[in-house]
Design an enzyme around this catalytic site. Sequence first.
Site, PDB file in Angstrom:
ATOM      1  N   ASN A   1      -8.794  82.532 -55.005  1.00 42.51           N
ATOM      2  CA  ASN A   1      -7.835  83.063 -54.094  1.00 42.51           C
ATOM      3  C   ASN A   1      -6.733  83.756 -54.668  1.00 42.51           C
ATOM      4  OD1 ASN A   1      -8.580  80.453 -53.427  1.00 42.51           O
ATOM      5  ND2 ASN A   1      -8.181  80.831 -51.352  1.00 42.51           N
ATOM      6  N   CYS A   2      -6.138  82.993 -55.630  1.00 45.17           N
ATOM      7  CA  CYS A   2      -4.914  83.250 -56.207  1.00 45.17           C
ATOM      8  C   CYS A   2      -5.167  84.605 -57.364  1.00 45.17           C
ATOM      9  CB  CYS A   2      -4.412  82.221 -57.296  1.00 45.17           C
ATOM     10  SG  CYS A   2      -4.537  80.694 -56.261  1.00 45.17           S
TER      11      CYS A   2
ATOM     12  N   ILE B   1     -11.419  60.784 -40.152  1.00 47.18           N
ATOM     13  CA  ILE B   1     -11.590  61.938 -40.357  1.00 47.18           C
ATOM     14  C   ILE B   1     -10.240  62.508 -41.396  1.00 47.18           C
ATOM     15  CG2 ILE B   1     -11.015  64.688 -39.372  1.00 47.18           C
ATOM     16  CD1 ILE B   1     -12.231  63.773 -37.005  1.00 47.18           C
TER      17      ILE B   1
ATOM     18  N   ALA C   1      -8.036  65.206 -44.030  1.00 43.54           N
ATOM     19  CA  ALA C   1      -7.733  66.649 -44.144  1.00 43.54           C
ATOM     20  C   ALA C   1      -6.838  66.917 -45.293  1.00 43.54           C
ATOM     21  CB  ALA C   1      -7.055  67.220 -42.756  1.00 43.54           C
TER      22      ALA C   1
ATOM     23  N   ASP D   1      -4.087  73.762 -47.144  1.00 46.88           N
ATOM     24  CA  ASP D   1      -3.031  74.476 -46.565  1.00 46.88           C
ATOM     25  C   ASP D   1      -3.218  74.291 -44.888  1.00 46.88           C
ATOM     26  OD1 ASP D   1      -2.723  75.779 -49.036  1.00 46.88           O
ATOM     27  OD2 ASP D   1      -3.879  78.020 -48.222  1.00 46.88           O
TER      28      ASP D   1
ATOM     29  N   LYS E   1      20.732  73.782 -78.158  1.00 49.17           N
ATOM     30  CA  LYS E   1      21.036  73.252 -76.860  1.00 49.17           C
ATOM     31  C   LYS E   1      20.142  74.401 -75.802  1.00 49.17           C
ATOM     32  CE  LYS E   1      25.806  72.432 -78.729  1.00 49.17           C
ATOM     33  NZ  LYS E   1      26.806  73.318 -79.413  1.00 49.17           N
TER      34      LYS E   1
HETATM   35  C1  LIG Z   1      -3.915  86.385 -52.297  1.00 52.23           C
HETATM   36  C2  LIG Z   1      -3.362  85.060 -52.424  1.00 52.23           C
HETATM   37  C3  LIG Z   1      -2.870  84.535 -53.639  1.00 52.23           C
HETATM   38  C4  LIG Z   1      -2.455  83.210 -53.907  1.00 52.23           C
HETATM   39  N1  LIG Z   1      -1.803  82.818 -54.983  1.00 52.23           N
HETATM   40  C5  LIG Z   1      -1.439  81.474 -55.230  1.00 52.23           C
HETATM   41  C6  LIG Z   1      -0.846  81.114 -56.430  1.00 52.23           C
HETATM   42  O1  LIG Z   1      -0.583  82.028 -57.438  1.00 52.23           O
HETATM   43  N2  LIG Z   1      -0.574  79.833 -56.537  1.00 52.23           N
HETATM   44  C7  LIG Z   1      -0.897  78.770 -55.590  1.00 52.23           C
HETATM   45  O2  LIG Z   1      -0.248  77.672 -55.779  1.00 52.23           O
HETATM   46  N3  LIG Z   1      -1.513  79.276 -54.488  1.00 52.23           N
HETATM   47  C8  LIG Z   1      -1.723  80.307 -54.216  1.00 52.23           C
HETATM   48  N4  LIG Z   1      -2.590  80.917 -53.012  1.00 52.23           N
HETATM   49  C9  LIG Z   1      -2.630  79.731 -52.105  1.00 52.23           C
HETATM   50  C10 LIG Z   1      -4.153  79.009 -52.354  1.00 52.23           C
HETATM   51  O3  LIG Z   1      -5.018  79.774 -52.628  1.00 52.23           O
HETATM   52  C11 LIG Z   1      -4.322  78.089 -51.108  1.00 52.23           C
HETATM   53  O4  LIG Z   1      -3.323  76.883 -51.355  1.00 52.23           O
HETATM   54  C12 LIG Z   1      -5.393  77.182 -51.507  1.00 52.23           C
HETATM   55  O5  LIG Z   1      -6.598  77.960 -51.540  1.00 52.23           O
HETATM   56  C13 LIG Z   1      -5.882  76.184 -50.255  1.00 52.23           C
HETATM   57  O6  LIG Z   1      -6.650  75.787 -50.300  1.00 52.23           O
HETATM   58  P1  LIG Z   1      -7.857  75.030 -49.146  1.00 52.23           P
HETATM   59  O7  LIG Z   1      -8.799  74.446 -49.475  1.00 52.23           O
HETATM   60  O8  LIG Z   1      -6.723  74.412 -48.185  1.00 52.23           O
HETATM   61  O9  LIG Z   1      -8.075  76.410 -48.183  1.00 52.23           O
HETATM   62  P2  LIG Z   1      -8.803  77.694 -48.733  1.00 52.23           P
HETATM   63  O10 LIG Z   1      -8.962  77.821 -50.290  1.00 52.23           O
HETATM   64  O11 LIG Z   1      -8.199  78.899 -48.058  1.00 52.23           O
HETATM   65  O12 LIG Z   1     -10.442  77.322 -48.347  1.00 52.23           O
HETATM   66  C14 LIG Z   1     -10.497  77.290 -46.833  1.00 52.23           C
HETATM   67  C15 LIG Z   1     -11.842  77.586 -46.675  1.00 52.23           C
HETATM   68  O13 LIG Z   1     -12.411  77.064 -45.299  1.00 52.23           O
HETATM   69  C16 LIG Z   1     -13.202  77.911 -44.502  1.00 52.23           C
HETATM   70  N5  LIG Z   1     -13.301  77.600 -43.264  1.00 52.23           N
HETATM   71  C17 LIG Z   1     -11.990  77.469 -42.315  1.00 52.23           C
HETATM   72  N6  LIG Z   1     -12.372  77.109 -41.204  1.00 52.23           N
HETATM   73  C18 LIG Z   1     -13.881  76.895 -41.214  1.00 52.23           C
HETATM   74  C19 LIG Z   1     -14.712  76.327 -40.322  1.00 52.23           C
HETATM   75  N7  LIG Z   1     -14.393  76.264 -38.890  1.00 52.23           N
HETATM   76  N8  LIG Z   1     -15.992  76.210 -40.794  1.00 52.23           N
HETATM   77  C20 LIG Z   1     -16.391  76.352 -42.098  1.00 52.23           C
HETATM   78  N9  LIG Z   1     -15.549  76.842 -43.001  1.00 52.23           N
HETATM   79  C21 LIG Z   1     -14.289  77.101 -42.608  1.00 52.23           C
HETATM   80  C22 LIG Z   1     -12.561  79.270 -44.822  1.00 52.23           C
HETATM   81  O14 LIG Z   1     -13.605  80.180 -44.845  1.00 52.23           O
HETATM   82  C23 LIG Z   1     -12.020  78.959 -46.357  1.00 52.23           C
HETATM   83  O15 LIG Z   1     -12.983  79.630 -47.411  1.00 52.23           O
HETATM   84  C24 LIG Z   1      -2.609  82.086 -52.977  1.00 52.23           C
HETATM   85  C25 LIG Z   1      -3.683  82.502 -51.636  1.00 52.23           C
HETATM   86  C26 LIG Z   1      -3.877  83.666 -51.422  1.00 52.23           C
HETATM   87  C27 LIG Z   1      -4.402  84.249 -50.320  1.00 52.23           C
HETATM   88  C1  LIG Z   2     -14.285  74.796 -59.385  1.00 52.27           C
HETATM   89  C2  LIG Z   2     -13.831  73.464 -58.580  1.00 52.27           C
HETATM   90  C3  LIG Z   2     -14.882  73.065 -57.551  1.00 52.27           C
HETATM   91  C4  LIG Z   2     -13.627  72.389 -59.732  1.00 52.27           C
HETATM   92  O1  LIG Z   2     -13.683  70.958 -59.326  1.00 52.27           O
HETATM   93  P1  LIG Z   2     -13.563  70.016 -60.284  1.00 52.27           P
HETATM   94  O2  LIG Z   2     -14.744  69.754 -60.652  1.00 52.27           O
HETATM   95  O3  LIG Z   2     -12.695  68.725 -59.500  1.00 52.27           O
HETATM   96  O4  LIG Z   2     -12.269  70.583 -61.427  1.00 52.27           O
HETATM   97  P2  LIG Z   2     -12.646  70.682 -62.855  1.00 52.27           P
HETATM   98  O5  LIG Z   2     -13.695  71.666 -63.176  1.00 52.27           O
HETATM   99  O6  LIG Z   2     -11.112  71.159 -63.242  1.00 52.27           O
HETATM  100  O7  LIG Z   2     -12.635  69.411 -63.465  1.00 52.27           O
HETATM  101  C5  LIG Z   2     -11.735  68.311 -63.355  1.00 52.27           C
HETATM  102  C6  LIG Z   2     -12.747  66.985 -63.684  1.00 52.27           C
HETATM  103  O8  LIG Z   2     -12.995  66.885 -65.162  1.00 52.27           O
HETATM  104  C7  LIG Z   2     -12.355  66.037 -65.883  1.00 52.27           C
HETATM  105  N1  LIG Z   2     -11.968  66.471 -67.018  1.00 52.27           N
HETATM  106  C8  LIG Z   2     -11.092  67.797 -67.421  1.00 52.27           C
HETATM  107  N2  LIG Z   2     -10.942  67.766 -68.845  1.00 52.27           N
HETATM  108  C9  LIG Z   2     -11.767  66.635 -69.392  1.00 52.27           C
HETATM  109  C10 LIG Z   2     -12.042  66.303 -70.682  1.00 52.27           C
HETATM  110  N3  LIG Z   2     -11.548  66.853 -71.574  1.00 52.27           N
HETATM  111  N4  LIG Z   2     -12.823  65.412 -70.757  1.00 52.27           N
HETATM  112  C11 LIG Z   2     -13.000  64.359 -69.704  1.00 52.27           C
HETATM  113  N5  LIG Z   2     -12.994  64.708 -68.473  1.00 52.27           N
HETATM  114  C12 LIG Z   2     -12.310  65.931 -68.283  1.00 52.27           C
HETATM  115  C13 LIG Z   2     -11.256  65.558 -64.671  1.00 52.27           C
HETATM  116  O9  LIG Z   2     -10.749  64.107 -64.916  1.00 52.27           O
HETATM  117  C14 LIG Z   2     -11.597  65.710 -63.601  1.00 52.27           C
HETATM  118  O10 LIG Z   2     -12.465  64.849 -62.979  1.00 52.27           O
HETATM  119  P3  LIG Z   2     -12.104  63.649 -62.159  1.00 52.27           P
HETATM  120  O11 LIG Z   2     -11.430  64.385 -60.769  1.00 52.27           O
HETATM  121  O12 LIG Z   2     -13.172  62.832 -61.825  1.00 52.27           O
HETATM  122  O13 LIG Z   2     -10.884  62.893 -62.827  1.00 52.27           O
HETATM  123  C15 LIG Z   2     -12.711  73.472 -57.827  1.00 52.27           C
HETATM  124  O14 LIG Z   2     -11.498  73.440 -58.547  1.00 52.27           O
HETATM  125  C16 LIG Z   2     -12.747  75.140 -57.400  1.00 52.27           C
HETATM  126  O15 LIG Z   2     -13.353  75.152 -56.201  1.00 52.27           O
HETATM  127  N6  LIG Z   2     -11.885  75.768 -57.580  1.00 52.27           N
HETATM  128  C17 LIG Z   2     -11.381  77.421 -57.147  1.00 52.27           C
HETATM  129  C18 LIG Z   2     -10.922  77.402 -55.914  1.00 52.27           C
HETATM  130  C19 LIG Z   2      -9.463  77.160 -55.980  1.00 52.27           C
HETATM  131  O16 LIG Z   2      -8.708  76.032 -56.522  1.00 52.27           O
HETATM  132  N7  LIG Z   2      -8.604  78.107 -55.496  1.00 52.27           N
HETATM  133  C20 LIG Z   2      -7.372  78.084 -55.708  1.00 52.27           C
HETATM  134  C21 LIG Z   2      -6.672  78.560 -57.079  1.00 52.27           C
HETATM  135  S1  LIG Z   2      -7.122  80.101 -57.366  1.00 52.27           S
END
Ligand SMILES: Cc1cc2nc3c(=O)[nH]c(=O)nc-3n(C[C@H](O)[C@H](O)[C@H](O)COP(=O)(O)OP(=O)(O)OC[C@H]3O[C@@H](n4cnc5c(N)ncnc54)[C@H](O)[C@@H]3O)c2cc1C
Ligand SMILES: CC(C)(COP(=O)(O)OP(=O)(O)OC[C@H]1O[C@@H](n2cnc3c(N)ncnc32)[C@H](O)[C@@H]1OP(=O)(O)O)[C@@H](O)C(=O)NCCC(=O)NCCS
Lengths: 550, 550
Positions: A42-43, A278, A280, A283, A434
């Site tokens: 998203n970010c 449940i 949660a 966001d 400093k």
């Molecule tokens: C443009 C943008 C820029 C951002 N930049 C930053 C940043 O620089 N730094 C930062 O810290 N954060 C940033 N954020 C915020 C960050 O992306 C969110 O805080 C984070 O993704 C939240 O994670 P989440 O899992 O709560 O929700 P999301 O990542 O939004 O995931 C929620 C998902 O749930 C799904 N969903 C919702 N309701 C239902 C339903 N009823 N059934 C099935 N699926 C559903 C949605 O489709 C969505 O994909 C940004 C967000 C946006 C939009």
């Molecule tokens: C991609 C995604 C599923 C990955 O989740 P994840 O597997 O938990 O995260 P990572 O790939 O960073 O891996 C972290 C794990 O690797 C482990 N790890 C990382 N580096 C390691 C290393 N050098 N040696 C051993 N383990 C390591 C960590 O301990 C962690 O495991 P744990 O949770 O069991 O302790 C999740 O981060 C995602 O959906 N990201 C995209 C969405 C998002 O975050 N949007 C908002 C920001 S743009």
Amino acid sequence: MKHIVIVGGVAGGASAAARLRRMDEKVSITLLERGPYISFANCGLPYHIGGEIIERDKLLVQTVEQFSKRFNVNVCVGHEVLSIDPEHHLVEVANGDEQYSLTYDKLLLSPGAQAILPNISGIDDPRVLVLRSLPDMDLIIARLRQIRPNVPIGVLGGGFIGLEVAEALRRLNLPVILIEAQSQVMSSLDPEMAVPVHQHLLEHGVELHLNRSLSRIHSLHDGLQLEYNNSQSVKVGMLICAVGVKAESQLAEEAGLELGINGTIKVNEYLQTSHSDIYAVGDAVQTYDWVLNHPVHLPLAGPANRQGRLAADNMLGHKRRFRGVQKTAICRVFDLSVGAVGVNEKTLKETDVDYQKVYIHSNHHAGYFPGASTIHLKLLYLKENGQILGAQATGKEGVDKRIDVLALALQARMNVYDLEELELCYAPPYGSAKDPLNQAGFVAANCLRGDDDMIYSEYVKDFVGQIVDIRDPEELKAGIISDSINIPLDSLRERASELDPTQAVLIYCQVGLRGHVASCMLRQLGFRVVNLAGGYCTYQDWVETLQEES
Amino acid sequence: MKHIVIVGGVAGGASAAARLRRMDEKVSITLLERGPYISFANCGLPYHIGGEIIERDKLLVQTVEQFSKRFNVNVCVGHEVLSIDPEHHLVEVANGDEQYSLTYDKLLLSPGAQAILPNISGIDDPRVLVLRSLPDMDLIIARLRQIRPNVPIGVLGGGFIGLEVAEALRRLNLPVILIEAQSQVMSSLDPEMAVPVHQHLLEHGVELHLNRSLSRIHSLHDGLQLEYNNSQSVKVGMLICAVGVKAESQLAEEAGLELGINGTIKVNEYLQTSHSDIYAVGDAVQTYDWVLNHPVHLPLAGPANRQGRLAADNMLGHKRRFRGVQKTAICRVFDLSVGAVGVNEKTLKETDVDYQKVYIHSNHHAGYFPGASTIHLKLLYLKENGQILGAQATGKEGVDKRIDVLALALQARMNVYDLEELELCYAPPYGSAKDPLNQAGFVAANCLRGDDDMIYSEYVKDFVGQIVDIRDPEELKAGIISDSINIPLDSLRERASELDPTQAVLIYCQVGLRGHVASCMLRQLGFRVVNLAGGYCTYQDWVETLQEES
Ligand SMILES: Cc1cc2nc3c(=O)[nH]c(=O)nc-3n(C[C@H](O)[C@H](O)[C@H](O)COP(=O)(O)OP(=O)(O)OC[C@H]3O[C@@H](n4cnc5c(N)ncnc54)[C@H](O)[C@@H]3O)c2cc1C
Ligand SMILES: CC(C)(COP(=O)(O)OP(=O)(O)OC[C@H]1O[C@@H](n2cnc3c(N)ncnc32)[C@H](O)[C@@H]1OP(=O)(O)O)[C@@H](O)C(=O)NCCC(=O)NCCS
Ligand SMILES: Cc1cc2nc3c(=O)[nH]c(=O)nc-3n(C[C@H](O)[C@H](O)[C@H](O)COP(=O)(O)OP(=O)(O)OC[C@H]3O[C@@H](n4cnc5c(N)ncnc54)[C@H](O)[C@@H]3O)c2cc1C
Ligand SMILES: CC(C)(COP(=O)(O)OP(=O)(O)OC[C@H]1O[C@@H](n2cnc3c(N)ncnc32)[C@H](O)[C@@H]1OP(=O)(O)O)[C@@H](O)C(=O)NCCC(=O)NCCS
């Protein structure tokens, strides 16, 4: 076999699913995501719009296929959860025209938040867009291709998403109008700290409409006429709304789960909702600001990711506490970094907390090393014992580092005396012997120990006494405080007799450092002295602020 | 009127003088400096040699004139203190041919340190130089103009000054041979962490002579023949010695003051020497490493500056403690940043401290955002409770930030569970939602909680069992651990039956992350598993290390 259902497949949901699988190879996991993608960045969306992240695929951190295979998770995209029945441990799901119900042992809600649309006439025009998901981004990009290049694009909201979008559009060389109802952008900053951000936006060609509330939108054939409540109006090709987000809590609410502030889902420190099976995160939930001890909604990715990991552990029977948040955040605005952590002064003013503040304008690394740029830092702390309450900083380099260090200082409940003793890494390309953070500690500790006394810019107008500008004559061209006299620091000792010892003295220099030297000197020569906090630099930002506020 | 005499007018001495004056307008202050300058930027000297700091004047942070005037200090350059008579509160001073004595109420010693010259034949050749002061720098620059461009220049010592000088010379396009007696440069790093630094030096054309002790220098008419104790030899045009510094403690010793380790001046926590009216600070003194609870000599500018400020307060009657040091340090080596804080493993091995370590190789900011580069981080912590003991990092970006955050974590006595919860600022240009420091916390906490089990590279050769490389086939081209079989992570679940459940399994991937996923999976499928800490990346550095050591 235990079955865990997760609603939402991005930051919180996907992190939880991955951690669940690592901690338990046997549990059955279903991830329901109503959108077409999981695990997307998203970010990163604004940066793809601006062309900085060139490949769209980079935004897909994990694909459905990879993720299901690696983590043995039943990933269902295009599946929307319609309702929850907590009593029977059931969710009702729609997949296109199909509908089915699914039982769970534990349910995790990570449905995120939705972009808020102001409730005004014309908001439903298809040229009013928001940015939350990849499809949103695709739509914005598609629309940008259609509009005429000379018509400005409106961005509503000066929060971090609004600013990132405005920058992205400027990168595409499009004219941009940024509209903000408040007198400042980036509400996590105090108003005087936002002044350099405003200047920077203007320098980069963003037209800033502060103090403008949108009252209605008129749909024209070739654009939108935006009407402000001051009856001015402006024409744009399209409008991107970034006025904040609202927790996706309807599902939870309808299921009878307890809600928190601003329609968030209420969870305890184990991230459990009012129904114990449940959980949660992200966001959608209310979290806890431990600095001021109050509930808060902080829709950021770091907490969402960490909460997802923690909730996974707890759903598997652990009891790991989420410690709450201190609101660390940063945003890049063109070449400027804008960061904050903890409480700001606006918020403190609404409490009875007895605080003090200091301003530092220091080089981000040794001044004699090429490329030094100024960090503007504001630090807030408890008057009683110097405990750090919050900080804000802007600058071209080194802002993220100082905010992160202060984030840790907050987390560790440190005080300004600890900042005096910080042992940070120093070599000329990185910092100063400093560091600006040591300096912030020095200045604050001087005030608390009574080694110096400060006056804040906002009180200068009420000051009765002599105002002495101790800068060198050539520095005065940039402006002075009216009714001040100029005695350069290096001749102050011999010219002190020109001052009236029966009257208080307000000393100021450019940033406060020389003012401190002068103020110490005069105080010991028998004067009642105050030093202007942050010097003329902060004073100017205050003058600007008061103008914007009026 | 109280009279305070300060010996040495740079980091510690000038800082103390300035603070003294701020805190006391009346006290009389004499600053005695034997060199021609005060307040110069020692740390900037290498960068002026390399032409990065272009103007020599930039190195003079304060001139004698400015400083005397602003702070009303009697600054005497070219005045060398010859002896101290603590009983009569006297110092004997030489100014050229003149000699005089001066009384004091309090005396501050900040005489710094001198560059060590190895005690070998030929070291007195005028083409053997050191870098400590501006005149030293001027001499080096003058000599560089005289030598023939194709003859290499020798730099003796791979500490931070040696590395900075080597880089400066390369910037001038001069051939450089860096000679180091140990098998690694930057002794604050553990050997495997120095491997990327060696590679980087080689990439930038520095010829690295590790494991070479200089046994004698032959003066030739057109250069120096350097003879190593392995009987090899090499010819250079000149030699710059940077093999460390020795505290300037002769004065103190002759005055009967107590000395500490390595000939430093011993001071208590109030920076008082064994004579209560004599204080000492900076490179000349012994300080205290509070992490391992032992005395240490840490000749760095941050501590010198802060000690100067503190000693000033104490000489005026306060009682402010210097808290000791944790050895935060950084050095830029071409495009690489090399930082460390706290204890390293080499040192821990000589104690009975029960520690663990983790290695992280993570992007310095979001991988999907352009320009991400890898940070290589090693974290050491107490096995008992996870308390952080030390860290080392190398990388092109973001190293100083992580070391500074860890410096604070150390200062606050935090543990790896606190790192799991770090709330650092995140936006794609600055970090990741799970920062490398969060990841370090996760990995360490997993080990301590028993959620994963690690094996370190140095023990792989002793491992009995099956070694499984879970990387994708195309990744193996870069090298593999011998006797390993390849089962890519994403097919491991279905192919687990190919493994022998009666034998232990060693899992490895590139950095450890996927190894963690695999290791968790197999453990729960009933295998005894260990995951290779830091993956193949750290393993390679270990292989390299063992080669260099042998
Ligand atoms: C443009 C943008 C820029 C951002 N930049 C930053 C940043 O620089 N730094 C930062 O810290 N954060 C940033 N954020 C915020 C960050 O992306 C969110 O805080 C984070 O993704 C939240 O994670 P989440 O899992 O709560 O929700 P999301 O990542 O939004 O995931 C929620 C998902 O749930 C799904 N969903 C919702 N309701 C239902 C339903 N009823 N059934 C099935 N699926 C559903 C949605 O489709 C969505 O994909 C940004 C967000 C946006 C939009
Ligand atoms: C991609 C995604 C599923 C990955 O989740 P994840 O597997 O938990 O995260 P990572 O790939 O960073 O891996 C972290 C794990 O690797 C482990 N790890 C990382 N580096 C390691 C290393 N050098 N040696 C051993 N383990 C390591 C960590 O301990 C962690 O495991 P744990 O949770 O069991 O302790 C999740 O981060 C995602 O959906 N990201 C995209 C969405 C998002 O975050 N949007 C908002 C920001 S743009
Ligand atoms: C090339 C170089 C690069 C460096 N880079 C870094 C870096 O990146 N980061 C870092 O933290 N540190 C660095 N340092 C170290 C840092 O400069 C020192 O730690 C710091 O200057 C120590 O301060 P001091 O006051 O103890 O001694 P100094 O700054 O050395 O000052 C001592 C002064 O005392 C004078 N003196 C000595 N004896 C007498 C006497 N008998 N009478 C009168 N005067 C006397 C000397 O002439 C000298 O000028 C570097 C040092 C050098 C030389
Ligand atoms: C130049 C030198 C004499 C300056 O010493 P200094 O006056 O103590 O240091 P600074 O100029 O940084 O000023 C710090 C003072 O300003 C105060 N200050 C800084 N910013 C301030 C602000 N915005 N408002 C009010 N006060 C401020 C600090 O509180 C501190 O005062 P205090 O000690 O009374 O608390 C000394 O640092 C020096 O000699 N440096 C060069 C040598 C050297 O360090 N070499 C090694 C590194 S290359």
